[in-house]
Design an enzyme around this catalytic site. Structure first.
Site, short mmCIF file in Angstrom:
data_model
loop_
_atom_site.label_atom_id
_atom_site.label_comp_id
_atom_site.label_asym_id
_atom_site.label_seq_id
_atom_site.Cartn_x
_atom_site.Cartn_y
_atom_site.Cartn_z
N ARG A 90 5.45 -11.22 -10.15
CA ARG A 90 6.28 -10.02 -9.97
C ARG A 90 7.03 -10.10 -8.65
O ARG A 90 8.19 -9.71 -8.56
CB ARG A 90 5.41 -8.76 -10.02
CG ARG A 90 6.22 -7.48 -9.98
CD ARG A 90 5.37 -6.25 -10.20
NE ARG A 90 4.57 -5.94 -9.03
CZ ARG A 90 3.69 -4.93 -8.98
NH1 ARG A 90 3.48 -4.18 -10.04
NH2 ARG A 90 3.01 -4.70 -7.88
N LYS A 128 -0.40 -0.72 -14.97
CA LYS A 128 -0.32 0.75 -15.01
C LYS A 128 1.11 1.24 -15.24
O LYS A 128 1.35 2.10 -16.07
CB LYS A 128 -0.77 1.38 -13.67
CG LYS A 128 -2.17 1.11 -13.26
CD LYS A 128 -2.55 1.97 -12.03
CE LYS A 128 -1.74 1.62 -10.78
NZ LYS A 128 -2.11 0.37 -10.14
N ARG A 171 -4.66 -5.59 -0.76
CA ARG A 171 -4.58 -4.47 -1.71
C ARG A 171 -5.77 -4.48 -2.67
O ARG A 171 -6.30 -3.43 -3.03
CB ARG A 171 -3.26 -4.53 -2.49
CG ARG A 171 -2.09 -4.05 -1.63
CD ARG A 171 -0.77 -4.61 -2.09
NE ARG A 171 -0.36 -4.11 -3.38
CZ ARG A 171 0.46 -4.79 -4.20
NH1 ARG A 171 0.92 -5.97 -3.86
NH2 ARG A 171 0.80 -4.27 -5.35
N ARG A 200 9.30 -7.35 -4.56
CA ARG A 200 8.54 -6.30 -3.86
C ARG A 200 7.86 -6.90 -2.64
O ARG A 200 7.17 -7.91 -2.75
CB ARG A 200 7.51 -5.68 -4.82
CG ARG A 200 7.82 -4.23 -5.14
CD ARG A 200 6.82 -3.69 -6.10
NE ARG A 200 5.55 -3.35 -5.43
CZ ARG A 200 4.62 -2.59 -5.99
NH1 ARG A 200 4.83 -2.10 -7.20
NH2 ARG A 200 3.52 -2.32 -5.35
N ARG A 221 -6.30 7.87 -5.72
CA ARG A 221 -6.77 6.53 -5.34
C ARG A 221 -8.00 6.60 -4.44
O ARG A 221 -8.55 5.56 -4.09
CB ARG A 221 -5.66 5.81 -4.58
CG ARG A 221 -4.91 4.76 -5.40
CD ARG A 221 -3.83 4.20 -4.50
NE ARG A 221 -3.37 2.91 -4.87
CZ ARG A 221 -2.21 2.66 -5.48
NH1 ARG A 221 -1.45 3.65 -5.87
NH2 ARG A 221 -1.83 1.42 -5.70
#
Ligand code: AMP
Length: 193
Positions: A129, A14, A146, A135, A90
């Site tokens: 990532r 996204k 998640r 992160r 969301r």
């Protein structure tokens, strides 16, 4: 005016696709994840409030995120051709609140892009990532949480937009440019309507 919602599971691309879209179509990019991470990094009261939830992969309360988006939308200046919402709405509650926010500002959603990537690939991408960007929520345990939260709470909003006839599903595996090409074609098509 073109107002886009870009949706998809964590790791679906996204953010990457939003960056390409805003560059080419001069849209204001509103990423709730980026906004929350900025608050956490700046150590604000809001940042403290949401830190634990974000690092555990849980959603922050609807009323809080709706206020953030409501403020941000009201501050968009005329130099933009529209906006792109990345990571919002969301939940169905957020989607309903967005309708009201947009109505008040005379805007409406032009298209809902749903980027689809298989779960195995999502996990793979997020772990990579995590190694590159560091992160906190990109670790296996939180990634699984998640994805679970996404399937339970965010997946159902697709139906909300399917009913409005501005829903587009994009296959999000493959080269970034190739996926962007498909998105660009859809935006061009919808802009002409
Ligand atoms: P993202 O960068 O979009 O993956 O968002 C990172 C995290 O921020 C999510 O896992 C949630 O904890 C929180 N978050 C971002 N957007 C929302 C939202 N619209 N509603 C609730 N929580 C959100």
């Amino acid at each position: 005016m073109i107002n886009i919602i870009i949706s998809g599971a964590p790791g679906s691309g996204k953010g990457t696709q939003s960056d390409l879209i805003v560059e080419n179509f001069r849209l204001k990019h509103l990423s709730t994840g980026d906004m929350l991470r900025a608050e956490i990094a700046a150590g604000t009261e809001l940042g403290h409030q949401v830190e634990k939830l974000v690092s555990a992969g849980a959603y922050v309360p609807d009323n809080l995120i709706i206020d953030i988006i409501s403020n941000a939308v009201s501050q968009i200046d005329d130099s933009y051709n529209g906006l792109i919402l990345d990571g919002f709405p969301r939940t169905v509650e957020q989607a309903q609140a967005l309708e009201e926010i947009l109505e008040q500002t005379g805007k409406k959603i032009s298209l809902f892009l749903d980027i689809h990537v298989d779960e195995e690939e999502l996990i793979d991408r997020l772990l990579k990532r995590g190694q590159i960007q560091g992160r906190k929520d990109d670790n296996l345990e939180t990634i699984k949480e998640r994805l679970k939260v996404y399937n339970a709470k965010t997946q159902p909003i697709s139906d909300f937009y399917k009913k409005k006839n501005n829903y587009y599903r994009i296959e999000g595996s493959g080269e970034i440019e190739e996926i962007y090409g498909k998105i660009e074609d859809i935006i061009n098509l919808v802009s002409k309507e």
